[in-house]
Design a protein around this motif. Structure first.
Motif, PDB file in Angstrom:
ATOM      1  N   TYR A  12      -7.198   4.463  16.303  1.00 33.61           N
ATOM      2  CA  TYR A  12      -6.657   3.321  15.552  1.00 33.61           C
ATOM      3  C   TYR A  12      -7.482   2.061  15.812  1.00 33.61           C
ATOM      4  CZ  TYR A  12      -4.607   0.936  19.574  1.00 33.61           C
ATOM      5  OH  TYR A  12      -4.438   0.254  20.746  1.00 33.61           O
ATOM      6  N   ILE A  15     -10.583   2.180  13.731  1.00 33.12           N
ATOM      7  CA  ILE A  15     -10.266   1.807  12.342  1.00 33.12           C
ATOM      8  C   ILE A  15     -10.065   0.298  12.242  1.00 33.12           C
ATOM      9  CG2 ILE A  15      -8.617   2.100  10.469  1.00 33.12           C
ATOM     10  CD1 ILE A  15     -10.490   4.521  11.099  1.00 33.12           C
ATOM     11  N   LYS A  16      -9.430  -0.280  13.239  1.00 33.24           N
ATOM     12  CA  LYS A  16      -9.230  -1.732  13.273  1.00 33.24           C
ATOM     13  C   LYS A  16     -10.579  -2.448  13.247  1.00 33.24           C
ATOM     14  CE  LYS A  16      -7.497  -5.225  16.482  1.00 33.24           C
ATOM     15  NZ  LYS A  16      -6.846  -5.417  17.805  1.00 33.24           N
ATOM     16  N   LEU A  19     -12.156  -2.249   9.803  1.00 32.21           N
ATOM     17  CA  LEU A  19     -11.507  -3.161   8.852  1.00 32.21           C
ATOM     18  C   LEU A  19     -11.924  -4.611   9.096  1.00 32.21           C
ATOM     19  CD1 LEU A  19      -7.933  -1.585   8.766  1.00 32.21           C
ATOM     20  CD2 LEU A  19      -9.712  -1.419   7.013  1.00 32.21           C
ATOM     21  N   GLU A  37      -2.068   1.847   2.398  1.00 30.68           N
ATOM     22  CA  GLU A  37      -2.310   2.647   3.598  1.00 30.68           C
ATOM     23  C   GLU A  37      -2.831   4.033   3.229  1.00 30.68           C
ATOM     24  OE1 GLU A  37       1.238   2.762   5.881  1.00 30.68           O
ATOM     25  OE2 GLU A  37       1.183   0.632   6.426  1.00 30.68           O
ATOM     26  N   LEU A  40      -6.517   3.687   2.128  1.00 36.04           N
ATOM     27  CA  LEU A  40      -7.399   3.449   3.266  1.00 36.04           C
ATOM     28  C   LEU A  40      -7.539   4.702   4.127  1.00 36.04           C
ATOM     29  CD1 LEU A  40      -6.245  -0.122   4.383  1.00 36.04           C
ATOM     30  CD2 LEU A  40      -8.483   0.495   3.437  1.00 36.04           C
ATOM     31  N   ALA A  41      -6.439   5.427   4.318  1.00 33.73           N
ATOM     32  CA  ALA A  41      -6.489   6.658   5.103  1.00 33.73           C
ATOM     33  C   ALA A  41      -7.444   7.662   4.467  1.00 33.73           C
ATOM     34  CB  ALA A  41      -5.093   7.250   5.233  1.00 33.73           C
ATOM     35  N   GLN A  48      -2.419   8.398   7.780  1.00 37.01           N
ATOM     36  CA  GLN A  48      -1.792   7.153   7.343  1.00 37.01           C
ATOM     37  C   GLN A  48      -1.190   6.412   8.535  1.00 37.01           C
ATOM     38  OE1 GLN A  48       0.742   7.716   3.976  1.00 37.01           O
ATOM     39  NE2 GLN A  48       1.508   5.609   3.971  1.00 37.01           N
ATOM     40  N   VAL A  51      -3.866   4.337  10.244  1.00 36.61           N
ATOM     41  CA  VAL A  51      -4.135   3.128   9.470  1.00 36.61           C
ATOM     42  C   VAL A  51      -3.004   2.118   9.665  1.00 36.61           C
ATOM     43  CG1 VAL A  51      -4.318   2.192   7.140  1.00 36.61           C
ATOM     44  CG2 VAL A  51      -5.588   4.252   7.751  1.00 36.61           C
TER      45      VAL A  51
END
Length: 243
Positions: A12, A15-16, A19, A37, A40-41, A48, A51
């Motif tokens: 996570y 992913i952060k 982004l 979500e 993006l996933a 999900q 995300v």
């Protein structure tokens, strides 16, 4: 962030970081909605739930905000002024007037010892110094000195800052994909130097409110050392929700 470092983070958090980079690069502008979500996933090939956790942290940090039933949006970049506003002492419900920012200059030099230590630089390493003046109803009320690592922001100059309204934080996001976050602030009373007193149009050695502020990247890397001197003899620096 280095690729190997990124791989060591929980999924996570990876992913952060992705982004944050995409927001910084301008893929989504302020107040623009991110994809859902689910979308993006699919784009990032993760669940999900992963995300959702990454988005939740970005909302908590003020990078994003949510609107019930409408989605997740990119928050405005914080201005160089930061939190707080200036009003008449004792008038907590007074509507604050807008501060006007004036860029005084942008130069390169060697990092002062305290700046180098805070930003994790070598003593005397090259830094960019930005000086700004803040006016309220036409009167000079505050003076800022900001220092940034020169190596990280090659090409940052007065022209590029003026193109972004004189605001360093907006410039860093638009030109370098970096979104600053205030990490710590410290307040104390100081006496003005002759140079600063002349810029603010007051007598030397006038007691003044000093704010020392350190900002980082969203990943926590030291980014900016800033000191502000603010005239509060006839104004009160106020925090909290604006009226």
């Amino acid at each position: 962030m280095m690729r190997n470092t990124l791989r060591r983070l929980p999924l996570y958090a990876q992913i952060k970081s992705v982004l944050i980079r995409r927001i910084g690069e301008g893929e989504w502008q302020a107040n623009q909605a991110l994809p859902s979500e689910w979308e993006l996933a699919a784009q990032l090939d993760v669940s999900q739930g992963t995300v959702r956790k990454a988005l939740g942290e970005l909302v908590a940090q003020g990078v994003l905000y949510r609107r019930q039933g409408r989605g997740t949006f990119v928050a405005e970049v914080a201005s160089d002024w930061g939190a707080g506003y200036l009003v008449t002492p004792g008038f907590l419900d007074e509507k604050p007037d807008m501060l006007v920012l004036e860029l005084l200059g942008c130069s390169r030099g060697n990092a002062p010892e305290d700046v180098a230590q805070t930003l994790g630089l070598r003593r005397g390493e090259a830094v960019i110094r930005v000086r700004q003046l803040w006016r309220l109803r036409g009167m000079a009320v505050a003076l800022d000195d900001a220092y940034l690592p020169a190596e990280s922001f090659d090409g940052l100059d007065a022209r590029s800052i003026r193109q972004c309204g004189g605001d360093v934080y907006v410039t860093l996001q638009r030109r370098f994909g970096v979104r600053p976050r205030v990490a710590v602030e410290q307040w104390r009373a100081v006496a003005l130097s002759r140079e600063d007193a002349a810029m603010l149009g007051v007598a030397p050695d006038q007691p003044t409110l000093s704010q020392l502020r350190v900002s980082t990247t969203m990943e926590g890397e030291p980014l900016e050392w800033r000191q502000r001197v603010c005239l509060t003899d006839a104004l009160a620096y106020t925090t909290g929700r604006q009226p």
